[in-house]
Design a protein around this motif. Sequence first.
Motif, mmCIF file in Angstrom:
data_model
loop_
_atom_site.group_PDB
_atom_site.id
_atom_site.type_symbol
_atom_site.label_atom_id
_atom_site.label_comp_id
_atom_site.label_asym_id
_atom_site.label_seq_id
_atom_site.Cartn_x
_atom_site.Cartn_y
_atom_site.Cartn_z
ATOM 1 N N ARG A 127 26.285 73.655 33.257
ATOM 2 C CA ARG A 127 27.301 73.254 32.267
ATOM 3 C C ARG A 127 28.466 74.247 32.265
ATOM 4 O O ARG A 127 29.627 73.851 32.232
ATOM 5 C CB ARG A 127 26.660 73.151 30.880
ATOM 6 N N GLU A 128 28.135 75.568 32.326
ATOM 7 C CA GLU A 128 29.213 76.581 32.339
ATOM 8 C C GLU A 128 30.136 76.369 33.530
ATOM 9 O O GLU A 128 31.350 76.386 33.401
ATOM 10 C CB GLU A 128 28.604 77.998 32.469
ATOM 11 N N LEU A 129 29.512 76.164 34.700
ATOM 12 C CA LEU A 129 30.310 76.059 35.926
ATOM 13 C C LEU A 129 31.111 74.757 35.987
ATOM 14 O O LEU A 129 32.168 74.694 36.618
ATOM 15 C CB LEU A 129 29.399 76.189 37.159
ATOM 16 N N LEU A 130 30.605 73.719 35.343
ATOM 17 C CA LEU A 130 31.324 72.424 35.365
ATOM 18 C C LEU A 130 32.470 72.380 34.359
ATOM 19 O O LEU A 130 33.381 71.560 34.492
ATOM 20 C CB LEU A 130 30.348 71.269 35.061
ATOM 21 N N THR A 131 32.435 73.273 33.364
ATOM 22 C CA THR A 131 33.415 73.196 32.268
ATOM 23 C C THR A 131 34.871 73.125 32.746
ATOM 24 O O THR A 131 35.615 72.244 32.315
ATOM 25 C CB THR A 131 33.197 74.361 31.275
ATOM 26 N N PRO A 132 35.319 74.016 33.664
ATOM 27 C CA PRO A 132 36.739 73.920 34.061
ATOM 28 C C PRO A 132 37.091 72.613 34.772
ATOM 29 O O PRO A 132 38.207 72.110 34.615
ATOM 30 C CB PRO A 132 36.932 75.118 35.012
ATOM 31 N N TYR A 133 36.147 72.042 35.523
ATOM 32 C CA TYR A 133 36.420 70.761 36.203
ATOM 33 C C TYR A 133 36.608 69.647 35.168
ATOM 34 O O TYR A 133 37.469 68.785 35.315
ATOM 35 C CB TYR A 133 35.260 70.388 37.146
ATOM 36 N N ILE A 134 35.776 69.696 34.138
ATOM 37 C CA ILE A 134 35.844 68.643 33.118
ATOM 38 C C ILE A 134 37.102 68.810 32.266
ATOM 39 O O ILE A 134 37.780 67.845 31.937
ATOM 40 C CB ILE A 134 34.546 68.644 32.288
ATOM 41 N N ALA A 135 37.439 70.060 31.964
ATOM 42 C CA ALA A 135 38.648 70.316 31.161
ATOM 43 C C ALA A 135 39.895 69.807 31.885
ATOM 44 O O ALA A 135 40.849 69.356 31.258
ATOM 45 C CB ALA A 135 38.767 71.812 30.875
ATOM 46 N N ALA A 136 39.877 69.834 33.222
ATOM 47 C CA ALA A 136 41.052 69.413 34.000
ATOM 48 C C ALA A 136 41.083 67.909 34.255
ATOM 49 O O ALA A 136 42.085 67.381 34.737
ATOM 50 C CB ALA A 136 41.062 70.157 35.332
ATOM 51 N N ALA A 137 39.994 67.204 33.935
ATOM 52 C CA ALA A 137 39.912 65.774 34.290
ATOM 53 C C ALA A 137 40.622 64.899 33.272
ATOM 54 O O ALA A 137 40.646 65.198 32.076
ATOM 55 C CB ALA A 137 38.441 65.355 34.375
ATOM 56 N N ASP A 138 41.210 63.810 33.765
ATOM 57 C CA ASP A 138 41.726 62.771 32.855
ATOM 58 C C ASP A 138 40.590 61.838 32.459
ATOM 59 O O ASP A 138 40.544 61.333 31.349
ATOM 60 C CB ASP A 138 42.819 61.956 33.559
ATOM 61 N N ALA A 139 39.692 61.574 33.409
ATOM 62 C CA ALA A 139 38.552 60.689 33.134
ATOM 63 C C ALA A 139 37.293 61.327 33.691
ATOM 64 O O ALA A 139 37.287 61.860 34.804
ATOM 65 C CB ALA A 139 38.776 59.320 33.773
ATOM 66 N N LEU A 140 36.229 61.262 32.894
ATOM 67 C CA LEU A 140 34.922 61.765 33.311
ATOM 68 C C LEU A 140 33.951 60.590 33.276
ATOM 69 O O LEU A 140 33.893 59.877 32.264
ATOM 70 C CB LEU A 140 34.464 62.857 32.329
ATOM 71 N N ILE A 141 33.236 60.379 34.380
ATOM 72 C CA ILE A 141 32.240 59.297 34.437
ATOM 73 C C ILE A 141 30.890 59.954 34.732
ATOM 74 O O ILE A 141 30.761 60.680 35.729
ATOM 75 C CB ILE A 141 32.590 58.282 35.546
ATOM 76 N N THR A 142 29.900 59.715 33.897
ATOM 77 C CA THR A 142 28.594 60.347 34.129
ATOM 78 C C THR A 142 27.537 59.278 34.397
ATOM 79 O O THR A 142 27.473 58.260 33.698
ATOM 80 C CB THR A 142 28.169 61.220 32.935
ATOM 81 N N THR A 143 26.732 59.526 35.427
ATOM 82 C CA THR A 143 25.747 58.523 35.873
ATOM 83 C C THR A 143 24.402 59.175 36.213
ATOM 84 O O THR A 143 23.598 58.577 36.918
ATOM 85 C CB THR A 143 26.261 57.802 37.148
ATOM 86 N N ALA A 144 24.161 60.402 35.727
ATOM 87 C CA ALA A 144 22.984 61.155 36.194
ATOM 88 C C ALA A 144 21.698 60.693 35.522
ATOM 89 O O ALA A 144 21.672 60.405 34.325
ATOM 90 C CB ALA A 144 23.194 62.646 35.951
ATOM 91 N N ALA A 145 20.641 60.625 36.318
ATOM 92 C CA ALA A 145 19.333 60.229 35.794
ATOM 93 C C ALA A 145 18.244 60.909 36.606
ATOM 94 O O ALA A 145 18.439 61.258 37.770
ATOM 95 C CB ALA A 145 19.178 58.710 35.877
#
Length: 380
Positions: A237-255
């Motif tokens: 989660r820490e490492l993904l934070t900057p990628y998500i902050a920069a995104a216009d759209a986030l799509i999550t599909t993890a299972a």
Amino acid sequence: MRIAVAAETRDGEARVALVPELVGKLTALGYDVAVEPGAGIHALLSDDEYVEAGATIDAAAIADADVVVSVQPLDVDRIRRLRRGTATVSFLPTTFEQAVVVDLRDCGITAFAMELVPRISRAQSMDALSSQALVAGYRSAIVAAGMLRRFFPLNMTAAGTVQPADVVVLGAGVAGLQAIATSKRLGAVVRAYDVRAAAAEEIRSMGAKAIDLELETLEGTGGYAREMTEDRATRQRELLTPYIAAADALITTAAVPGRQAPMLVTGAMVEQMKPGSVVVDLAAETGGNVEGSVAGEVVRIGNAQVWGGRNVPSQMPGPASRLYAQNIVNIVTLMTLTGEGVESGVFAPDFDDEIVAGSCVTHDGEIRHEPTRAALEGAS
Ligand code: NAD
């Protein structure tokens, strides 16, 4: 022998288990096909189309059927109307449908669950999880593009240049890869992350950038992901934070099969997103990849609109039904005895076949799926 197509009764279910164009595949095997009135109506398929294809419309179709096909499991009232020995083929999430499993057992029904079809290459044409994930993945990208109040593609015009949208996709299985492909076709810049080692190459082959967090990969059995430890989840989660902050759209599909969806994005991470951002959480029904997402609703978290998926394949009921029906026809064909000396198709599942054995939940008054049996009946 008779195959009945049940009209779906569960709230919000618009799909149907057999489409008119595939009726002929079952009649060619020697089955009578009977369809409950209005079964295809929400998928825009009329009773007349089924009749033209060679089926009959019958309000009592399931009562004297040998096999009943449906998308959702039959409800308890309808199970009790079946003859002992009838087979049902449908989705049947045993963890959430324990009362249904008990009734199927006690009524002597042979029940097959489409989500238990083993993911081996011989069973690919029966893999309804994949066919429906394809629909959900496509839909997730279309929803994100529709909600985002800006362009997905780059536009170079006389009035200036419009930058493309930045889309981040988390989870690059069947649904995630389809979300990536659809977002790319719409012109967005796409970055994606998955815990499986093989996923990075698959992400790149779709023309997206694979996010490398330099964390260990989590490959489980059968090409699936393994569950994360809490430490690994926090670091991810820490490492993904900057990628998500920069995104216009986030799509999550993890299972992770058989588990609640992993929580990949906290509310605090969403709060760092820009004004006007959108989040589409395809896993909202199974716990959610995004903290605070609600299945079937759009909620606001910080600057973002967060869309929680609820029975997403059913939002495109025509194509989803067409694909699911092909999966159903293929598995019924596998379970049908044909050939010399057999006058017309006989439904005779061979329990020595790993696809038949693997997908069977109840048979002859017993629960055959061991994890479900242990959960309901205790240690043997
Ligand atoms: P799924 O729906 O169980 O999971 C979706 C994705 O979420 C997976 O790619 C998984 O790795 C990912 N994921 C899980 N935890 C994560 C986390 N913490 N962070 C980021 N991503 C996470 O899986 P699926 O889409 O049904 O399929 C997964 C794999 O199985 C794929 O490699 C697919 O190609 C393969 N598959 C094989 C067959 C077959 O051989 N017949 C059929 C279908 C799928």
